[in-house]
Design a protein around this motif. Sequence first.
Motif, PDB file in Angstrom:
ATOM      1  N   GLU A 154      19.897   0.013  47.908  1.00  0.00           N
ATOM      2  CA  GLU A 154      19.799   0.952  46.793  1.00  0.00           C
ATOM      3  C   GLU A 154      21.032   0.771  45.923  1.00  0.00           C
ATOM      4  OE1 GLU A 154      17.636   3.509  44.710  1.00  0.00           O
ATOM      5  OE2 GLU A 154      17.031   3.066  46.771  1.00  0.00           O
ATOM      6  N   GLY A 155      20.832   0.686  44.618  1.00  0.00           N
ATOM      7  CA  GLY A 155      21.949   0.606  43.684  1.00  0.00           C
ATOM      8  C   GLY A 155      22.523   1.986  43.440  1.00  0.00           C
ATOM      9  N   LEU A 156      23.820   2.051  43.229  1.00  0.00           N
ATOM     10  CA  LEU A 156      24.504   3.316  42.993  1.00  0.00           C
ATOM     11  C   LEU A 156      25.509   3.099  41.865  1.00  0.00           C
ATOM     12  CD1 LEU A 156      24.944   6.237  44.025  1.00  0.00           C
ATOM     13  CD2 LEU A 156      26.620   5.303  45.615  1.00  0.00           C
ATOM     14  N   ALA A 157      25.339   3.814  40.770  1.00  0.00           N
ATOM     15  CA  ALA A 157      26.216   3.644  39.605  1.00  0.00           C
ATOM     16  C   ALA A 157      27.686   3.767  40.006  1.00  0.00           C
ATOM     17  CB  ALA A 157      25.881   4.668  38.532  1.00  0.00           C
ATOM     18  N   SER A 158      28.507   2.895  39.464  1.00  0.00           N
ATOM     19  CA  SER A 158      29.939   2.883  39.787  1.00  0.00           C
ATOM     20  C   SER A 158      30.599   4.227  39.553  1.00  0.00           C
ATOM     21  CB  SER A 158      30.657   1.815  38.970  1.00  0.00           C
ATOM     22  OG  SER A 158      30.256   0.546  39.364  1.00  0.00           O
ATOM     23  N   ILE A 159      30.176   4.923  38.535  1.00  0.00           N
ATOM     24  CA  ILE A 159      30.801   6.201  38.194  1.00  0.00           C
ATOM     25  C   ILE A 159      30.732   7.196  39.354  1.00  0.00           C
ATOM     26  CG2 ILE A 159      28.749   7.252  37.136  1.00  0.00           C
ATOM     27  CD1 ILE A 159      30.812   8.249  34.942  1.00  0.00           C
ATOM     28  N   HIS A 160      29.698   7.074  40.198  1.00  0.00           N
ATOM     29  CA  HIS A 160      29.552   8.007  41.316  1.00  0.00           C
ATOM     30  C   HIS A 160      30.551   7.748  42.443  1.00  0.00           C
ATOM     31  CE1 HIS A 160      26.058   9.713  39.474  1.00  0.00           C
ATOM     32  NE2 HIS A 160      25.437   8.559  39.461  1.00  0.00           N
ATOM     33  N   LEU A 161      31.132   6.557  42.469  1.00  0.00           N
ATOM     34  CA  LEU A 161      32.078   6.235  43.539  1.00  0.00           C
ATOM     35  C   LEU A 161      33.466   5.878  43.029  1.00  0.00           C
ATOM     36  CD1 LEU A 161      29.956   4.139  46.074  1.00  0.00           C
ATOM     37  CD2 LEU A 161      30.674   6.506  46.246  1.00  0.00           C
ATOM     38  N   THR A 162      33.764   6.228  41.793  1.00  0.00           N
ATOM     39  CA  THR A 162      35.060   5.874  41.212  1.00  0.00           C
ATOM     40  C   THR A 162      36.212   6.417  42.049  1.00  0.00           C
ATOM     41  OG1 THR A 162      34.109   5.821  39.007  1.00  0.00           O
ATOM     42  CG2 THR A 162      36.498   6.034  39.141  1.00  0.00           C
ATOM     43  N   GLU A 163      36.153   7.687  42.370  1.00  0.00           N
ATOM     44  CA  GLU A 163      37.225   8.315  43.148  1.00  0.00           C
ATOM     45  C   GLU A 163      37.303   7.705  44.550  1.00  0.00           C
ATOM     46  OE1 GLU A 163      38.238  12.714  44.837  1.00  0.00           O
ATOM     47  OE2 GLU A 163      37.420  12.604  42.810  1.00  0.00           O
ATOM     48  N   ALA A 164      36.151   7.511  45.200  1.00  0.00           N
ATOM     49  CA  ALA A 164      36.136   6.945  46.554  1.00  0.00           C
ATOM     50  C   ALA A 164      36.659   5.510  46.546  1.00  0.00           C
ATOM     51  CB  ALA A 164      34.727   6.991  47.134  1.00  0.00           C
ATOM     52  N   ALA A 165      36.251   4.710  45.551  1.00  0.00           N
ATOM     53  CA  ALA A 165      36.722   3.321  45.475  1.00  0.00           C
ATOM     54  C   ALA A 165      38.235   3.289  45.277  1.00  0.00           C
ATOM     55  CB  ALA A 165      36.007   2.581  44.344  1.00  0.00           C
ATOM     56  N   GLY A 166      38.760   4.191  44.469  1.00  0.00           N
ATOM     57  CA  GLY A 166      40.205   4.274  44.272  1.00  0.00           C
ATOM     58  C   GLY A 166      40.931   4.631  45.556  1.00  0.00           C
ATOM     59  N   LYS A 167      40.363   5.555  46.320  1.00  0.00           N
ATOM     60  CA  LYS A 167      40.977   5.967  47.584  1.00  0.00           C
ATOM     61  C   LYS A 167      40.926   4.829  48.606  1.00  0.00           C
ATOM     62  CE  LYS A 167      42.942   9.222  49.958  1.00  0.00           C
ATOM     63  NZ  LYS A 167      44.280   9.680  49.610  1.00  0.00           N
ATOM     64  N   ILE A 168      39.806   4.099  48.659  1.00  0.00           N
ATOM     65  CA  ILE A 168      39.688   2.943  49.566  1.00  0.00           C
ATOM     66  C   ILE A 168      40.741   1.898  49.211  1.00  0.00           C
ATOM     67  CG2 ILE A 168      38.214   0.971  50.176  1.00  0.00           C
ATOM     68  CD1 ILE A 168      35.813   2.936  49.893  1.00  0.00           C
ATOM     69  N   GLU A 169      40.912   1.630  47.930  1.00  0.00           N
ATOM     70  CA  GLU A 169      41.924   0.658  47.516  1.00  0.00           C
ATOM     71  C   GLU A 169      43.324   1.150  47.886  1.00  0.00           C
ATOM     72  OE1 GLU A 169      43.613  -1.635  43.559  1.00  0.00           O
ATOM     73  OE2 GLU A 169      41.720  -0.538  43.438  1.00  0.00           O
ATOM     74  N   GLU A 170      43.590   2.416  47.663  1.00  0.00           N
ATOM     75  CA  GLU A 170      44.903   2.991  47.996  1.00  0.00           C
ATOM     76  C   GLU A 170      45.195   2.869  49.491  1.00  0.00           C
ATOM     77  OE1 GLU A 170      46.448   7.513  48.422  1.00  0.00           O
ATOM     78  OE2 GLU A 170      45.500   7.027  46.499  1.00  0.00           O
ATOM     79  N   LEU A 171      44.215   3.147  50.336  1.00  0.00           N
ATOM     80  CA  LEU A 171      44.413   3.145  51.785  1.00  0.00           C
ATOM     81  C   LEU A 171      44.424   1.748  52.403  1.00  0.00           C
ATOM     82  CD1 LEU A 171      42.122   6.155  52.734  1.00  0.00           C
ATOM     83  CD2 LEU A 171      44.630   6.094  52.775  1.00  0.00           C
ATOM     84  N   THR A 172      43.625   0.851  51.840  1.00  0.00           N
ATOM     85  CA  THR A 172      43.439  -0.449  52.494  1.00  0.00           C
ATOM     86  C   THR A 172      43.808  -1.656  51.647  1.00  0.00           C
ATOM     87  OG1 THR A 172      41.160  -0.750  51.744  1.00  0.00           O
ATOM     88  CG2 THR A 172      41.494   0.505  53.800  1.00  0.00           C
ATOM     89  N   GLY A 173      43.909  -1.460  50.344  1.00  0.00           N
ATOM     90  CA  GLY A 173      44.144  -2.594  49.462  1.00  0.00           C
ATOM     91  C   GLY A 173      42.857  -3.304  49.063  1.00  0.00           C
ATOM     92  N   LEU A 174      41.729  -2.900  49.636  1.00  0.00           N
ATOM     93  CA  LEU A 174      40.438  -3.522  49.331  1.00  0.00           C
ATOM     94  C   LEU A 174      39.932  -3.026  47.991  1.00  0.00           C
ATOM     95  CD1 LEU A 174      38.102  -5.288  50.537  1.00  0.00           C
ATOM     96  CD2 LEU A 174      37.054  -3.112  51.190  1.00  0.00           C
ATOM     97  N   ARG A 175      39.527  -3.965  47.153  1.00  0.00           N
ATOM     98  CA  ARG A 175      39.001  -3.645  45.828  1.00  0.00           C
ATOM     99  C   ARG A 175      37.576  -4.163  45.715  1.00  0.00           C
ATOM    100  NH1 ARG A 175      43.782  -6.235  42.305  1.00  0.00           N
ATOM    101  NH2 ARG A 175      45.402  -5.558  43.723  1.00  0.00           N
ATOM    102  N   PRO A 176      36.807  -3.597  44.781  1.00  0.00           N
ATOM    103  CA  PRO A 176      35.483  -4.167  44.526  1.00  0.00           C
ATOM    104  C   PRO A 176      35.632  -5.635  44.137  1.00  0.00           C
ATOM    105  CG  PRO A 176      35.706  -2.051  43.446  1.00  0.00           C
ATOM    106  CD  PRO A 176      37.074  -2.424  43.969  1.00  0.00           C
ATOM    107  N   ASP A 177      34.613  -6.446  44.451  1.00  0.00           N
ATOM    108  CA  ASP A 177      34.676  -7.868  44.114  1.00  0.00           C
ATOM    109  C   ASP A 177      34.550  -8.065  42.601  1.00  0.00           C
ATOM    110  OD1 ASP A 177      31.970  -7.592  43.527  1.00  0.00           O
ATOM    111  OD2 ASP A 177      31.311  -8.555  45.375  1.00  0.00           O
ATOM    112  N   SER A 178      34.439  -9.314  42.171  1.00  0.00           N
ATOM    113  CA  SER A 178      34.430  -9.621  40.747  1.00  0.00           C
ATOM    114  C   SER A 178      33.264  -8.953  40.014  1.00  0.00           C
ATOM    115  CB  SER A 178      34.390 -11.133  40.528  1.00  0.00           C
ATOM    116  OG  SER A 178      33.222 -11.672  41.119  1.00  0.00           O
TER     117      SER A 178
END
Length: 144
Positions: free
Chosen positions: A105-129
Amino acid sequence: MEQDRTATPDEPRVRLRQHGLRCTPGRLRVLALLMTSGRHLSISQAWEELTQSGSAIHPATVYRTLETLTAAGLVHAVHGPGAARYGLTGQPHHHTVCRHCGHVEGLASIHLTEAAGKIEELTGLRPDSSGSLLVYGRCADCCE
């Protein structure tokens, strides 16, 4: 006399040409299917839907077409359990993948902006290209 109709950017023929691809009947049918379905489909699902709609295409043609469209950047593949699922490339979005049935299922990026930022902050992992993260779990149907 019939008037010429101006093609819109959302038409399969226009998208293929914008990506330097020939407008073969198979490419037009597969791309139109992905555009109208609004879902990520496996090769076999795409073949079945095309066959049911009367647009019978050989399964190998569906496979080659999806690979060509992926290489051109029109389509992207999401890998999970089972067969890869193919969806239109467009606005950046994330994907949820069921570990049991493979449903994507596709999920618009806007719905996970905060979560993606927190994942990057905690782990250094970023969305791919493509800007995409994959989130695995079990879909509602598989949890019943």
